[in-house]
Write a protein that holds these residues in place. Sequence first.
Motif, PDB file in Angstrom:
ATOM      1  N   HIS A 110       0.843  -1.207   0.000  1.00 20.54           N
ATOM      2  CA  HIS A 110       0.000   0.000   0.000  1.00 20.54           C
ATOM      3  C   HIS A 110       0.874   1.252   0.000  1.00 20.54           C
ATOM      4  CE1 HIS A 110      -3.888  -2.002   0.861  1.00 20.54           C
ATOM      5  NE2 HIS A 110      -3.105  -2.929   1.398  1.00 20.54           N
ATOM      6  N   ASP A 168      -4.112   3.638   3.028  1.00 25.38           N
ATOM      7  CA  ASP A 168      -3.815   3.823   4.449  1.00 25.38           C
ATOM      8  C   ASP A 168      -2.420   3.386   4.872  1.00 25.38           C
ATOM      9  OD1 ASP A 168      -4.425   1.211   4.010  1.00 25.38           O
ATOM     10  OD2 ASP A 168      -5.822   1.001   5.673  1.00 25.38           O
ATOM     11  N   HIS A 222      -6.306   0.328  -1.328  1.00 27.33           N
ATOM     12  CA  HIS A 222      -7.733   0.037  -1.128  1.00 27.33           C
ATOM     13  C   HIS A 222      -8.589   0.923  -2.033  1.00 27.33           C
ATOM     14  CE1 HIS A 222      -6.923  -2.275   2.540  1.00 27.33           C
ATOM     15  NE2 HIS A 222      -6.144  -1.299   2.947  1.00 27.33           N
ATOM     16  N   HIS A 252       1.959  -1.593   5.145  1.00 28.81           N
ATOM     17  CA  HIS A 252       1.265  -0.309   5.316  1.00 28.81           C
ATOM     18  C   HIS A 252       2.247   0.733   5.848  1.00 28.81           C
ATOM     19  CE1 HIS A 252      -2.441  -2.576   4.775  1.00 28.81           C
ATOM     20  NE2 HIS A 252      -3.152  -1.485   4.896  1.00 28.81           N
TER      21      HIS A 252
END
Length: 282
Positions: free
Chosen positions: A11, A16, A41, A246
Amino acid sequence: MEERLADLHVHTFYSDSTFSPEEVIEKAKEMNLSAVAICDHDCVDGIGPSIKAAENSGIEIIPGVELTVGMNDVEIHVLGYFVDWKAGWFKDRLKVIQDSRVERIYKMTALLKEQGIDISPDDVFKISGKGTVARPHVAMAMLKAKKIRTLDEAFRLYIGDSKPCYVGHARFSAQEAMEIILKSGGVPVLAHPRVMGKDEFIPELKKYGLRGIEVYHADQKGAVAKKYLNIAEHFGLLATGGSDCHGLGKSRILMGTVTVPYSFVEKLKEESLKIRNERKTV
Ligand code: AMP
Ligand code: ZN
Ligand code: FE
Ligand code: FE
């Protein structure tokens, strides 16, 4: 020659993760990765900047996405590899989910206020910045305002699934998610099946067009990964794997801790070509 490795689930701060595309590339270099799939996402805005950041680095950026899907009232995540991330219609479909995610922040902050936690939607949007806004941004806003001591506390007491300030957002149906990914030439892959714990959904997902399962993941190692490899083989699905990094948003930086050989990327490319060719002949 050293084996070329890929992390197929990463990500950026367009969803996020705390990492910018530049930070993703820096970490990928440090971990000696040959390829990284950017799978934010419900968002593809981080792909262009990641490709730019990877120029002259020798690292290949695989365009991906991680769609939020509702199936039998359960949330599952479906990855799409080699989607047509520049297509206007594709981005429009994602925008419906993104807008609903924004709407939900207003509802969640109102519920938090009832619990004595006064943070404004703008406090959250300042943190989320570009792209998709998600619950970790709410948790970060709560932390910044010193309303909680740890991010985990935010989920445990307030915004975790079924906690008092949880609000859902629009999701794709499983059928829609497969259709959107396939129509854009992408390869649909079920993300981290262990996290969702609904292996019984797999045959139905395959019926809708699922082509692969994320076998290797930070939460699926050893015997668990082996189990999903067997399931993938049983259903004739491709195996993929990635860390689901993340940035600093999880307990540690995960990029490069789960990798697959580059041959997995080649298989995904072949599958994407096959999907694109099938589309032309219908
Ligand atoms: P959302 O897509 O906005 O519902 O937020 C989901 C994200 O929140 C997931 O991708 C996780 O990264 C994070 N998350 C969900 N539950 C927890 C939890 N209990 N603790 C920390 N992070 C969580
Ligand atoms: Zn996430
Ligand atoms: Fe996920
Ligand atoms: Fe993810």
